[in-house]
Motif scaffolding. Sequence first.
Motif, PDB file in Angstrom:
ATOM      1  N   ASN A 157      -4.583   5.123   3.803  1.00 25.93           N
ATOM      2  CA  ASN A 157      -4.977   6.065   2.758  1.00 25.93           C
ATOM      3  C   ASN A 157      -4.716   5.514   1.351  1.00 25.93           C
ATOM      4  OD1 ASN A 157      -5.724   7.903   4.668  1.00 25.93           O
ATOM      5  ND2 ASN A 157      -4.055   9.344   4.298  1.00 25.93           N
ATOM      6  N   GLU A 158      -3.623   4.762   1.219  1.00 24.17           N
ATOM      7  CA  GLU A 158      -3.219   4.291  -0.107  1.00 24.17           C
ATOM      8  C   GLU A 158      -3.757   2.894  -0.457  1.00 24.17           C
ATOM      9  OE1 GLU A 158      -1.157   7.394   1.423  1.00 24.17           O
ATOM     10  OE2 GLU A 158      -0.502   5.418   2.135  1.00 24.17           O
ATOM     11  N   VAL A 159      -4.259   2.180   0.531  1.00 21.14           N
ATOM     12  CA  VAL A 159      -4.695   0.798   0.302  1.00 21.14           C
ATOM     13  C   VAL A 159      -5.714   0.703  -0.822  1.00 21.14           C
ATOM     14  CG1 VAL A 159      -6.110  -1.041   1.295  1.00 21.14           C
ATOM     15  CG2 VAL A 159      -4.158  -0.161   2.559  1.00 21.14           C
ATOM     16  N   PHE A 160      -6.656   1.636  -0.841  1.00 19.78           N
ATOM     17  CA  PHE A 160      -7.789   1.527  -1.762  1.00 19.78           C
ATOM     18  C   PHE A 160      -7.407   1.769  -3.222  1.00 19.78           C
ATOM     19  CE2 PHE A 160      -9.241   3.005   2.399  1.00 19.78           C
ATOM     20  CZ  PHE A 160     -10.030   1.919   2.751  1.00 19.78           C
ATOM     21  N   GLY A 161      -6.195   2.240  -3.456  1.00 20.52           N
ATOM     22  CA  GLY A 161      -5.778   2.488  -4.834  1.00 20.52           C
ATOM     23  C   GLY A 161      -4.671   1.576  -5.322  1.00 20.52           C
ATOM     24  N   LEU A 162      -4.387   0.484  -4.595  1.00 21.17           N
ATOM     25  CA  LEU A 162      -3.309  -0.416  -5.000  1.00 21.17           C
ATOM     26  C   LEU A 162      -3.536  -0.940  -6.418  1.00 21.17           C
ATOM     27  CD1 LEU A 162      -2.740  -2.580  -1.788  1.00 21.17           C
ATOM     28  CD2 LEU A 162      -1.183  -0.867  -2.746  1.00 21.17           C
ATOM     29  N   GLU A 163      -2.481  -0.940  -7.214  1.00 25.08           N
ATOM     30  CA  GLU A 163      -2.572  -1.441  -8.580  1.00 25.08           C
ATOM     31  C   GLU A 163      -2.866  -2.937  -8.608  1.00 25.08           C
ATOM     32  OE1 GLU A 163      -2.514  -0.024 -11.660  1.00 25.08           O
ATOM     33  OE2 GLU A 163      -2.755   1.839 -10.528  1.00 25.08           O
ATOM     34  N   SER A 164      -2.261  -3.659  -7.675  1.00 29.83           N
ATOM     35  CA  SER A 164      -2.471  -5.109  -7.618  1.00 29.83           C
ATOM     36  C   SER A 164      -2.362  -5.563  -6.174  1.00 29.83           C
ATOM     37  CB  SER A 164      -1.442  -5.837  -8.486  1.00 29.83           C
ATOM     38  OG  SER A 164      -0.126  -5.556  -8.032  1.00 29.83           O
ATOM     39  N   LEU A 165      -2.876  -6.753  -5.916  1.00 31.58           N
ATOM     40  CA  LEU A 165      -2.780  -7.309  -4.577  1.00 31.58           C
ATOM     41  C   LEU A 165      -1.355  -7.780  -4.304  1.00 31.58           C
ATOM     42  CD1 LEU A 165      -5.905  -9.560  -3.911  1.00 31.58           C
ATOM     43  CD2 LEU A 165      -5.228  -7.480  -2.697  1.00 31.58           C
ATOM     44  N   PRO A 166      -0.795  -7.460  -3.152  1.00 26.05           N
ATOM     45  CA  PRO A 166       0.523  -7.983  -2.822  1.00 26.05           C
ATOM     46  C   PRO A 166       0.443  -9.471  -2.493  1.00 26.05           C
ATOM     47  CG  PRO A 166      -0.360  -6.743  -0.969  1.00 26.05           C
ATOM     48  CD  PRO A 166      -1.317  -6.554  -2.113  1.00 26.05           C
ATOM     49  N   ARG A 167       1.424 -10.237  -2.952  1.00 29.86           N
ATOM     50  CA  ARG A 167       1.455 -11.665  -2.611  1.00 29.86           C
ATOM     51  C   ARG A 167       1.728 -11.848  -1.130  1.00 29.86           C
ATOM     52  NH1 ARG A 167       5.513 -15.518  -2.600  1.00 29.86           N
ATOM     53  NH2 ARG A 167       7.012 -13.964  -3.346  1.00 29.86           N
ATOM     54  N   ARG A 168       2.566 -10.948  -0.571  1.00 25.04           N
ATOM     55  CA  ARG A 168       2.868 -10.947   0.856  1.00 25.04           C
ATOM     56  C   ARG A 168       2.717  -9.529   1.373  1.00 25.04           C
ATOM     57  NH1 ARG A 168       8.941 -12.688   0.106  1.00 25.04           N
ATOM     58  NH2 ARG A 168       8.607 -11.028  -1.419  1.00 25.04           N
ATOM     59  N   ILE A 169       2.152  -9.382   2.569  1.00 22.67           N
ATOM     60  CA  ILE A 169       2.035  -8.060   3.158  1.00 22.67           C
ATOM     61  C   ILE A 169       2.305  -8.137   4.652  1.00 22.67           C
ATOM     62  CG2 ILE A 169      -0.480  -8.264   3.466  1.00 22.67           C
ATOM     63  CD1 ILE A 169      -0.613  -5.201   2.949  1.00 22.67           C
ATOM     64  N   VAL A 170       3.074  -7.178   5.141  1.00 20.88           N
ATOM     65  CA  VAL A 170       3.338  -7.042   6.568  1.00 20.88           C
ATOM     66  C   VAL A 170       2.570  -5.828   7.062  1.00 20.88           C
ATOM     67  CG1 VAL A 170       5.086  -6.572   8.321  1.00 20.88           C
ATOM     68  CG2 VAL A 170       5.610  -8.116   6.425  1.00 20.88           C
ATOM     69  N   ILE A 171       1.776  -6.026   8.097  1.00 20.75           N
ATOM     70  CA  ILE A 171       0.958  -4.947   8.651  1.00 20.75           C
ATOM     71  C   ILE A 171       1.470  -4.618  10.041  1.00 20.75           C
ATOM     72  CG2 ILE A 171      -1.359  -4.249   9.347  1.00 20.75           C
ATOM     73  CD1 ILE A 171      -2.464  -6.163   7.248  1.00 20.75           C
ATOM     74  N   ALA A 172       1.809  -3.360  10.255  1.00 20.39           N
ATOM     75  CA  ALA A 172       2.315  -2.913  11.546  1.00 20.39           C
ATOM     76  C   ALA A 172       1.179  -2.286  12.346  1.00 20.39           C
ATOM     77  CB  ALA A 172       3.441  -1.899  11.356  1.00 20.39           C
ATOM     78  N   GLY A 173       0.963  -2.799  13.558  1.00 17.26           N
ATOM     79  CA  GLY A 173      -0.059  -2.227  14.418  1.00 17.26           C
ATOM     80  C   GLY A 173      -0.872  -3.306  15.104  1.00 17.26           C
ATOM     81  N   GLY A 174      -1.525  -2.933  16.195  1.00 22.64           N
ATOM     82  CA  GLY A 174      -2.338  -3.887  16.931  1.00 22.64           C
ATOM     83  C   GLY A 174      -3.754  -3.417  17.163  1.00 22.64           C
ATOM     84  N   GLY A 175      -4.134  -2.303  16.535  1.00 21.87           N
ATOM     85  CA  GLY A 175      -5.465  -1.763  16.735  1.00 21.87           C
ATOM     86  C   GLY A 175      -6.464  -2.287  15.733  1.00 21.87           C
ATOM     87  N   TYR A 176      -7.636  -1.611  15.675  1.00 27.00           N
ATOM     88  CA  TYR A 176      -8.708  -2.125  14.826  1.00 27.00           C
ATOM     89  C   TYR A 176      -8.374  -2.019  13.347  1.00 27.00           C
ATOM     90  CZ  TYR A 176     -10.385   2.650  13.849  1.00 27.00           C
ATOM     91  OH  TYR A 176     -10.490   3.954  13.427  1.00 27.00           O
ATOM     92  N   ILE A 177      -7.674  -0.982  12.927  1.00 24.40           N
ATOM     93  CA  ILE A 177      -7.346  -0.827  11.513  1.00 24.40           C
ATOM     94  C   ILE A 177      -6.411  -1.946  11.060  1.00 24.40           C
ATOM     95  CG2 ILE A 177      -6.263   0.667   9.789  1.00 24.40           C
ATOM     96  CD1 ILE A 177      -7.183   3.070  11.423  1.00 24.40           C
TER      97      ILE A 177
END
Length: 446
Positions: A157-177
């Motif tokens: 929900n919040e991804v599309f409004g990020l102020e800036s791109l993170p230099r590093r990001i950890v994504i939790a999950g194994g599905g399509y999203i």
Amino acid sequence: MSDYDLFVIGAGSGGVRAARIAASHGARVAVAEEFRVGGTCVIRGCVPKKLLVYGAHFAEDLNDAAMFGWDVPEKRFDWAVLRDNVAAEVDRLEGAYGQTLSTHKVELIHERATIASPTSVRLASGREVSADKILVATGARPFVPDLPGAEHAITSNEVFGLESLPRRIVIAGGGYIANEFAGIFNEFGSKVTLVNRTDVLLRGYDEQLRDRLVQISLTKGIDFRFNSQFSSIERQADGSLLAKMDGCDDLATDAILFAVGRKPNVDGLGLAEVGVALGERGEIKVDTQSRTSVPSIFAVGDVTDRIQLTPVAIREGHAFADSEFGGKPWTVDYDCVPHAVFSHPPLAGVGMTEGQARNTLGEVKIFTSDFRPMKNVLAGRNERSLYKLVVDGATDEVVGIHMIGPDAPEILQAAAVAVKARLKKADFDRTVALHPSMAEELVLMR
């Protein structure tokens, strides 16, 4: 006489379609929406995410262009430009959805609505209105694990409004999203680590395709942590995050995105108070006509947790409206629904996977084509595509098609018609190939 023939709670894809079709049949219809018209898909789901996918593809396309004679002296990505353009397109689509309701004389009420009785709805303003039938189409929301520091993480929900791109990001999950956003952020230049609590990604998709995506993702620089999960998240003095982990080393990062499933939006709707039965995950239990345990209350879309896909919600809403207000009863066929993952590269499938077929059918024949797309060859890219046909050996029917590679979802949509129509492998063999194309591989497997 009731105030409305139909009152819809939720103006997402399923609710809007149901309202529009019911109104076209002459029903008096109102829709209540507490957020924005268009629902998850249009506002903060598949539409804006697909636009990010398009934007991410340019990262590789610009590199490949050199081998095709194009001189691209500088490649620089501006997240704010894409973010704001995507937001503007979402605004345009929201207006179009609202216009569709207005054109069909559906009353749009910008308030939260809850169920007061089997035939009445209470609005946030306190007004209570009556309706012969109530349709709940409130969708679902991202699930956030209950762990210390979870408030520091974001969801889709919040991804599309990020102020800036993170230099590093950890994504939790194994599905399509999770896999889609892993590909997006990786192409935008973020260092991506995907954490999954099991060792299986994209459960339900064909095993060979899943393995191929992991291989390609690793080559592109995405890291994976399998059989691991978060125990806590801490904000550091420099603003970064430290994820304390079980199953792997702790992870220092700039952003954490939870993509670990979605839960139906039923909280506070008053469903239990009027006797609407819910399932173990909070989903509204419905029959084949989308009717709940209360005869005057219906539900469609993700809130029922049947198949959480926008086209399915749209068909459910259409079938409900035709059946209840159009005198043309029909039900949704959930067999052979095509699925796609807009990863890098994308994968898509319809029908039985090889594993499902071997567990269900007596004799199974598998045909595969493992090839380098022509564009990749000239670009010097070693990335290979994989197409697979799953065939019932007793009948020669193609019971499944699965593919990973450029434009796989676009190709599969047409191919899904063949599986739904129960065409045979011999029908594929008799079809002349369209050359040169990637899709021709579907009719050349022997």
